[in-house]
Write a protein that holds these residues in place. Sequence first.
Motif, short mmCIF file in Angstrom:
data_model
loop_
_atom_site.label_atom_id
_atom_site.label_comp_id
_atom_site.label_asym_id
_atom_site.label_seq_id
_atom_site.Cartn_x
_atom_site.Cartn_y
_atom_site.Cartn_z
N MET A 188 0.91 -1.43 0.24
CA MET A 188 -0.20 0.31 -0.14
C MET A 188 1.05 1.28 -0.17
O MET A 188 0.05 2.37 -0.32
N MET A 189 2.19 0.67 0.19
CA MET A 189 2.59 2.52 0.41
C MET A 189 3.49 3.04 -0.80
O MET A 189 3.15 4.28 -1.16
N ILE A 190 3.60 2.31 -2.12
CA ILE A 190 4.37 2.08 -2.92
C ILE A 190 2.88 2.95 -3.66
O ILE A 190 3.53 4.78 -4.38
N PRO A 191 1.42 2.81 -3.88
CA PRO A 191 0.59 4.21 -4.64
C PRO A 191 0.44 4.94 -3.74
O PRO A 191 0.69 6.01 -4.31
N GLU A 192 0.70 5.20 -2.57
CA GLU A 192 0.28 5.84 -1.89
C GLU A 192 1.49 7.34 -2.46
O GLU A 192 1.55 8.44 -2.34
N ILE A 193 2.78 6.45 -1.85
CA ILE A 193 4.53 7.45 -2.01
C ILE A 193 4.41 8.33 -3.89
O ILE A 193 4.45 9.26 -3.86
N MET A 194 3.06 6.72 -4.80
CA MET A 194 3.31 7.79 -5.88
C MET A 194 2.00 8.31 -5.94
O MET A 194 2.38 9.75 -7.06
N LEU A 195 1.25 8.47 -5.35
CA LEU A 195 0.41 9.92 -5.50
C LEU A 195 0.82 10.70 -4.25
O LEU A 195 0.22 12.71 -5.09
N ILE A 196 1.45 11.30 -4.23
CA ILE A 196 2.11 12.50 -3.10
C ILE A 196 2.74 12.88 -3.94
O ILE A 196 2.47 13.97 -3.92
N SER A 197 4.01 11.90 -4.62
CA SER A 197 4.66 12.44 -5.70
C SER A 197 3.67 13.58 -7.08
O SER A 197 3.93 14.81 -7.27
N LEU A 198 2.34 12.84 -6.68
CA LEU A 198 1.66 13.37 -8.03
C LEU A 198 1.20 14.46 -7.77
O LEU A 198 0.66 15.56 -8.35
N GLU A 199 1.05 14.75 -6.31
CA GLU A 199 -0.01 15.57 -5.80
C GLU A 199 0.95 17.16 -5.63
O GLU A 199 0.90 18.15 -5.65
N SER A 200 2.06 16.80 -6.01
CA SER A 200 3.37 17.44 -5.35
C SER A 200 3.39 17.83 -6.47
O SER A 200 3.52 19.32 -6.71
N ALA A 201 3.27 17.82 -7.96
CA ALA A 201 3.26 18.68 -8.94
C ALA A 201 1.86 18.84 -9.56
O ALA A 201 2.33 19.93 -9.82
N VAL A 202 0.95 18.45 -8.65
CA VAL A 202 -0.30 19.24 -8.96
C VAL A 202 0.08 20.70 -8.38
O VAL A 202 -1.05 21.05 -9.04
N ALA A 203 0.64 20.87 -7.44
CA ALA A 203 0.58 21.74 -6.14
C ALA A 203 1.35 22.84 -7.23
O ALA A 203 0.64 23.79 -7.45
N ILE A 204 2.42 22.26 -7.37
CA ILE A 204 2.95 23.53 -8.47
C ILE A 204 2.45 23.36 -9.07
O ILE A 204 2.05 24.95 -10.27
N ILE A 205 1.75 22.88 -10.60
CA ILE A 205 1.10 23.26 -11.86
C ILE A 205 -0.23 23.90 -11.43
O ILE A 205 -0.42 24.92 -12.35
N GLN A 206 -0.97 23.31 -10.68
CA GLN A 206 -2.14 24.87 -10.34
C GLN A 206 -1.73 25.97 -9.06
O GLN A 206 -2.36 27.11 -10.01
N ALA A 207 -0.76 26.23 -8.94
CA ALA A 207 0.21 27.80 -8.71
C ALA A 207 0.49 28.24 -9.68
O ALA A 207 0.90 29.87 -10.16
N TYR A 208 0.51 27.64 -10.90
CA TYR A 208 1.90 28.27 -12.32
C TYR A 208 -0.18 28.48 -13.39
O TYR A 208 0.39 29.69 -13.57
N VAL A 209 -0.83 28.33 -13.33
CA VAL A 209 -2.19 28.09 -13.48
C VAL A 209 -2.63 28.96 -13.21
O VAL A 209 -2.74 29.99 -14.25
N PHE A 210 -2.76 29.26 -11.99
CA PHE A 210 -3.60 30.26 -11.33
C PHE A 210 -2.86 31.85 -12.02
O PHE A 210 -3.22 33.09 -11.65
N THR A 211 -1.44 31.80 -11.50
CA THR A 211 -0.45 33.29 -11.88
C THR A 211 -0.05 33.53 -13.12
O THR A 211 -1.14 34.25 -13.52
N ILE A 212 -0.27 32.64 -14.22
CA ILE A 212 -0.13 32.77 -15.93
C ILE A 212 -1.82 33.57 -16.32
O ILE A 212 -1.74 34.25 -17.00
#
Length: 222
Positions: A188-212
């Motif tokens: 269960m740790m593998i998909p959760e770590i992958m999802l946390i990595s995905l959420e980190s990317a989403v955090a960056i992308i959403q901040a960038y999209v909001f600003t642009i």
Amino acid sequence: MMASLFSIFDPSTPPLLHLNWLSLLIPLTTFPPIFWLINSNILTIPKFILSSLFSEIKTLTSYSFTKGLTLILLSMFTFTLLNNFMGLLPHVFTATSHLMMTISMALPFWLTFMIFGWINNTTQMFSHMIPVGTPPILSTFMVCVETISNLIRPITLSVRLSANMIAGHLILALLSNCFSLSTNSIPMMIPEIMLISLESAVAIIQAYVFTILICLYSTEIH
């Protein structure tokens, strides 16, 4: 079950008198003032990101808006990005997942651009109502569409940011419940770590999209 999941996005905590909103101040504690005055390797990546974003915003905005608006947008990007990342930490309230917070970030920009544009560049604002190449028979319809599109911009900006933050955090909460109930926790740790990595990317992308998007909206008022 669902009430307990959505309670992590509840901004009110009666025993603590709304102290969970103090998570907005957590990013300020992660960057001591000495790091802003003295060159440090810790700030190499943030400086690179901000300088790249500064160059991009400068090319998008007009000269009359570059000096002031660019610094405001960079501050908004930093604020949104840090709060998105703070929400990935356990027991930290994600302010950007709440609609009241995101609408208070998007609405002032939209109102400022609309008021400035209609007062100083009324002819240009009317010209944006009908895109170039629109057939005369569709002119009235396009004015209605463009008017509605302009009116809902602060809503779409705020809902886009909050919805993306809520969706990822809900999935993380569901996986955490499965993780706590599972007898074999290693798979269960593998998909959760992958999802946390995905959420980190989403955090960056959403901040960038909001600003642009705010930057692009500012280019339509001249």
